[in-house]
Design an enzyme around this catalytic site. Structure first.
Site, PDB file in Angstrom:
ATOM      1  CG  PHE A  98       1.685   0.647   4.468  1.00  0.00           C
ATOM      2  CD1 PHE A  98       2.568  -0.404   4.604  1.00  0.00           C
ATOM      3  CD2 PHE A  98       0.398   0.382   4.034  1.00  0.00           C
ATOM      4  CE1 PHE A  98       2.181  -1.704   4.316  1.00  0.00           C
ATOM      5  CE2 PHE A  98      -0.003  -0.913   3.745  1.00  0.00           C
ATOM      6  CZ  PHE A  98       0.894  -1.960   3.884  1.00  0.00           C
ATOM      7  CG  ASP A 104      -4.225   2.158  12.046  1.00  0.00           C
ATOM      8  OD1 ASP A 104      -5.409   2.357  11.710  1.00  0.00           O
ATOM      9  OD2 ASP A 104      -3.341   1.816  11.233  1.00  0.00           O
ATOM     10  CE  LYS A 136       4.769  -1.476   8.538  1.00  0.00           C
ATOM     11  NZ  LYS A 136       3.866  -1.224   9.680  1.00  0.00           N
ATOM     12  CE  LYS A 167       5.295  -2.259  -3.098  1.00  0.00           C
ATOM     13  NZ  LYS A 167       4.076  -2.434  -3.890  1.00  0.00           N
ATOM     14  CB  ILE A 168       3.893  -6.708   4.355  1.00  0.00           C
ATOM     15  CG1 ILE A 168       3.338  -5.431   4.981  1.00  0.00           C
ATOM     16  CG2 ILE A 168       4.180  -7.760   5.416  1.00  0.00           C
ATOM     17  CD1 ILE A 168       4.227  -4.818   6.025  1.00  0.00           C
ATOM     18  N   GLY A 184       0.841  -1.189   0.000  1.00  0.00           N
ATOM     19  CA  GLY A 184       0.000   0.000   0.000  1.00  0.00           C
ATOM     20  C   GLY A 184       0.873   1.234   0.000  1.00  0.00           C
TER      21      GLY A 184
END
Length: 406
Positions: free
Chosen positions: A26, A135, A44, A28-29, A24
């Site tokens: 934010f 969150d 992460k 990459k995972i 996303g």
């Protein structure tokens, strides 16, 4: 927050990328295997253009030290940076997050209670250290066992100390408490533990029913407005009909959600100690149990969308038809998407040119510049010779003695 030196690493040399777990804005995972130790772990990767070094260190610091709790994802003391990313490693949750495990009718009362108890324990651990997660949502609760006997809270990128002034950015609307939504974008508000309590209530509600109670805790959401009227009534002098989704819950479960989803922040509890009072009670009515085994047409439209705001099937179909009319693809080729993502990662994360290649490129560029200068010198000499040579007298002229032909 501890600041420390993180070494530069070429991912391709030290890790085998096995799978893209998530991606996303934010970052990459990535599921990867460390070649030297044959250890499987999650990486992460946070993009440097969108992540300040301070924010990276803060998230890594909180993740590392909070991970000692059994219901918080374990973070390894491994952090490094590549040309374009800050990276740290965590344990892998093979069953994914709650979003991919909750069906349209929820996960049942027993499993919902297991999730609620573990999530409350994780949040109490944060709150005891005067931290606010900020969150809490389905995506940030990872499932490690299929019977939900082990779930873990993750993603501490938004975690701040209680009482800290934070700027409102892109909060996920369905989970945001009403006082946060009343704050204008880019304005500040105080991070409070009661915000986590509200989000905990939303997550537990979705686990029980499979539905969000509303899309947005604001006056422009009719479901939330109905909840406000019901919540504000005393049931005797001013009776108000219960919202449809809350009819699936027993009176004791309704009392629990009215406590955790208290619209007034000063009346909402700042912790989840009261959850223990409700764990022995029954939460779902017989009607809701029947609904889990038999989806009747009456249930259609009962749940607001989990992913969009004020959307309906009719609106979506109209949009898809319009896009198709203009020749815009409305389906996703998952294989092609995966290939594009892998190419992106290969180009921006893994592929880092060795210094030797960079030096060779510089030498080649210098040679090309020398060749260009030599060519320019030859042209200048040729032009100089042409100017000094006598004019060609054999060429006919249209002018003689300054006069043209008549």
């Amino acid at each position: 927050v501890r600041y420390a030196y993180v070494r530069q690493v070429n991912l391709a040399e030290e890790f085998d990328i096995l799978q893209i777990v998530g991606e996303g804005w934010f970052g990459k995972i990535l599921l990867a295997e460390h070649r030297a130790t044959d250890t499987e772990m999650v990486l992460k990767a946070l993009p440097k253009p969108y992540t300040a070094a301070r924010d990276f260190y803060r998230e890594f610091h909180y993740s590392l030290h909070l991970g000692a709790h059994r219901n918080i994802i374990t973070t390894y003391d491994v952090a490094f940076e590549t040309a374009g990313f800050y990276v740290f490693s965590q344990e892998y949750a093979p069953l994914g997050d709650l979003t991919s495990n909750v069906s349209e009718t929820g996960i049942g009362e027993l499993h919902s209670k297991r999730v609620a108890k573990q999530l409350a324990s994780a949040l109490d651990h944060l709150h005891a250290r005067e931290l606010v997660h900020r969150d809490v949502k389905l995506d940030n609760v990872l499932v490690l066992k299929s019977d939900f006997s082990r779930v873990k809270l993750c993603d501490f990128g938004e975690t701040r100390r209680a009482g800290t002034l934070v700027r409102r950015r892109n909060e996920w609307l369905p989970y945001s408490p009403p006082e946060v939504l009343l704050t204008n974008t880019d304005e500040t508000y105080k991070a409070e533990t009661s915000h986590d309590v509200w989000q905990f209530g939303i997550v537990t509600f979705v686990c029980l029913t499979g539905c969000l109670p509303w899309q947005k805790a604001g006056s422009d959401d009719p479901r939330y407005v109905r909840y406000l009227h019901w919540h504000g009534s005393n049931g005797v002098l001013m009776p108000v009909r219960r919202p449809k989704l809350f009819k699936l819950l027993t009176s004791k479960a309704q009392r629990m959600f009215r406590k955790f989803l208290e619209p007034r922040p000063d009346k909402r509890p700042g912790g989840l100690a009261d959850l223990a009072k409700f764990l022995e009670d029954r939460w779902l009515t017989k009607t809701s149990l029947d609904r889990q085994t038999d989806n009747s047409p009456e249930d259609e439209g009962l749940c607001p969308s989990m992913y969009s705001f004020h959307s309906s099937l009719e609106e979506k179909n109209k949009l898809l038809f319009t896009l198709t009319q203009y020749g815009i693809e409305t389906t996703v080729d998952r294989s092609a998407k995966k290939t594009r993502i892998e190419d992106w990662i290969q180009a921006s994360v893994i592929a880092e040119a060795p210094e030797e290649e960079e030096e060779e490129d510089e030498m080649e560029e210098e040679e090309r510049q020398k060749e260009r200068k030599a060519m320019e010198g030859k042209r200048e000499n040729r032009n100089k010779i042409d100017k000094e040579s006598p004019a060609d007298t054999s060429r006919p002229s249209s002018h003689r003695n300054g006069q043209g032909e008549d």
